[in-house]
Design a protein around this motif. Structure first.
Motif, PDB file in Angstrom:
ATOM      1  N   ILE A  15      -0.887   4.496  -3.610  1.00 55.23           N
ATOM      2  CA  ILE A  15      -0.901   5.915  -3.223  1.00 55.23           C
ATOM      3  C   ILE A  15      -1.064   6.058  -1.709  1.00 55.23           C
ATOM      4  CG2 ILE A  15      -2.302   8.030  -3.356  1.00 55.23           C
ATOM      5  CD1 ILE A  15      -2.758   7.241  -6.384  1.00 55.23           C
TER       6      ILE A  15
ATOM      7  N   ASP B  64       1.733   9.326  -2.144  1.00 60.16           N
ATOM      8  CA  ASP B  64       1.513   9.879  -3.490  1.00 60.16           C
ATOM      9  C   ASP B  64       1.811   8.765  -4.492  1.00 60.16           C
ATOM     10  OD1 ASP B  64       1.001  11.612  -5.601  1.00 60.16           O
ATOM     11  OD2 ASP B  64       2.227  13.223  -4.780  1.00 60.16           O
ATOM     12  N   ALA B  65       1.547   9.020  -5.757  1.00 62.85           N
ATOM     13  CA  ALA B  65       1.888   8.020  -6.773  1.00 62.85           C
ATOM     14  C   ALA B  65       3.404   7.958  -6.937  1.00 62.85           C
ATOM     15  CB  ALA B  65       1.218   8.378  -8.092  1.00 62.85           C
TER      16      ALA B  65
ATOM     17  N   PHE C 204      -4.887   5.557 -10.895  1.00 63.47           N
ATOM     18  CA  PHE C 204      -4.017   6.718 -10.626  1.00 63.47           C
ATOM     19  C   PHE C 204      -4.714   8.020 -11.027  1.00 63.47           C
ATOM     20  CE2 PHE C 204      -0.476   3.508 -10.825  1.00 63.47           C
ATOM     21  CZ  PHE C 204      -0.046   3.678  -9.514  1.00 63.47           C
TER      22      PHE C 204
ATOM     23  N   GLN D 112      -5.989  11.050  -8.373  1.00 60.29           N
ATOM     24  CA  GLN D 112      -5.470  12.398  -8.566  1.00 60.29           C
ATOM     25  C   GLN D 112      -6.641  13.384  -8.678  1.00 60.29           C
ATOM     26  OE1 GLN D 112      -4.044  13.845 -12.314  1.00 60.29           O
ATOM     27  NE2 GLN D 112      -2.104  14.516 -11.426  1.00 60.29           N
TER      28      GLN D 112
ATOM     29  N   SER E 271      -3.897  12.398  -4.542  1.00 61.65           N
ATOM     30  CA  SER E 271      -2.495  12.336  -4.974  1.00 61.65           C
ATOM     31  C   SER E 271      -2.240  13.514  -5.891  1.00 61.65           C
ATOM     32  CB  SER E 271      -2.204  11.018  -5.695  1.00 61.65           C
ATOM     33  OG  SER E 271      -3.093  10.839  -6.778  1.00 61.65           O
TER      34      SER E 271
END
Ligand code: AN7
Length: 353
Positions: free
Chosen positions: A171, A176-177, A198, A202, A207
């Motif tokens: 990330i 971002d992912a 992940f 977030q 992300s």
């Protein structure tokens, strides 16, 4: 950067004031953009995460540094693991670094030479068992239940905590992912850990997106795909020769919550991928790692359209760990010649003209 994962990601890890912030330089591995293979697959943003650049040559170091730090914090006197090779190499190295005795249980005749050499050189006590990885893990669990020795397989929760940092780095590198994450699956700890990573980034606002998690087992060792343990797992990719994964449920959760898939690839597909990654990208990863890219090729053949998609493949371990296989499976372009300029010229004609 380069401070190690305990310090870099301490707010996301089980680090207390009493946790020693040890590091052998794990983490912060390269995310390399594909130069050739992505184009061939119709994907202009394909990246490879080179986990073979970790101190012992595999992703295991991310989790091991946390497991060993917590073992030290808890006053542990020795650690144990069962392994198809990479976990034992990593445990042995961190044990040596921290003066903590390491016992490893490995399936006899099934561990790649480089990994065995590492465990030996780092000075671990090696117990070779007449059985496969799954029976070695069952024995390690039984032994560490009975004796005050810390189990450092991925059933130790600190291992997956460390391994999730691979997702954090992706990330950070991409902003971002990605849309898809392709990853090999053996004991299923890593896919579980990446998904957690992940989700946590977030949730922390670092992300916006979440990737589809695409896990790949070897056809002869594909219990999750088949829906039942495999008693006698077989594959050329010895690292993922596992018939009853400890993190089975975690892998299924990652697949289902991400809208991804867990599928299998044949040994031929793994070897094709292994050779392509080396000869077309200059990256030498081990066969188990190549299962991630083999899975990507399989999905593309089945019609997955990657136009405008960002894709990351995790290359979990270094190709140097299994040199026998490389020598056996690659048709090398080698000729023996006399030590004269004429002979070099004659032999080079086809390549350099
Ligand atoms: C190169 O070392 O299980 O699905 O004992 O070495 O998290 O198990 C290694 C596994 C992928 C699979 N790639 O990861 C061990 C061991 C490489 C590996 C896997 C392994 P998991």
């Amino acid at each position: 950067m380069g401070a190690g994962i305990l310090e870099t990601y301490r707010e996301f890890l089980p680090v207390t004031d009493a946790t020693p912030l040890i590091t052998m330089g794990e983490g912060n591995t390269p995310l390399v953009k594909s130069n050739r293979l992505g184009k061939e697959l119709g994907c202009d943003e394909l990246y490879f995460k080179l986990e073979g650049c970790n101190p012992t040559g595999s992703f295991k170091d991310r989790g091991m540094v946390v497991a060993i730090a917590k073992a030290l914090e808890d006053g542990s006197r020795a650690v144990m693991c069962a392994s198809t090779g990479n976990t034992s190499a990593s445990a042995a190295a961190y044990g040596a670094y921290c003066d903590l005795p390491v016992l490893v249980l490995i399936p006899k005749g099934e561990v790649a030479m480089g990994k065995l050499a590492q465990a030996m050189a780092y000075g671990a006590r090696i117990l070779m068992i007449n059985g496969n990885f799954d029976s070695a893990l069952a024995l390690a669990r039984a032994y560490t239940c009975k004796h005050s020795v810390t189990l450092v397989n991925s059933v130790n929760p600190h291992r997956l905590e460390g391994q999730k940092t691979g997702a954090f780095e992706i990330i950070e590198s991409l902003g971002d992912a990605p849309d898809y994450l392709f990853i090999p699956v053996g004991n299923a700890g890593n896919i579980t850990a990446y998904w957690r990573g992940f989700l946590e980034y977030q949730r922390a606002g670092r992300s916006l997106r979440l990737p589809k998690m695409m896990g790949f087992q070897a056809e002869g060792a594909a219990p999750i795909v088949r829906g039942a343990p495999v008693a006698n797992p077989q594959t050329i990719a010895s690292a993922i020769r596992i018939g009853n994964p400890a993190s089975w449920q975690g892998a299924v959760d990652a697949r289902d919550s991400s809208g991804g898939t867990i599928d299998m690839v044949s040994d031929d597909e793994i070897l094709d991928a292994y050779r392509m990654i080396a000869s077309k990208e200059g990256i030498f990863c081990e066969p188990a790692s190549a299962a991630s890219f083999a899975g990507l090729v399989k999905m593309c053949r089945q019609g997955l359209n990657l136009e405008g998609q960002r894709v990351v493949c995790i290359f979990t371990g270094n190709g140097l760990k299994d040199p026998d296989l490389a020598v056996r499976s690659v048709v090398s372009q080698t000729t023996e010649i006399e030590p004269t300029l004429e002979a070099v010229e004659a032999a080079s004609l086809a390549t350099a003209s």
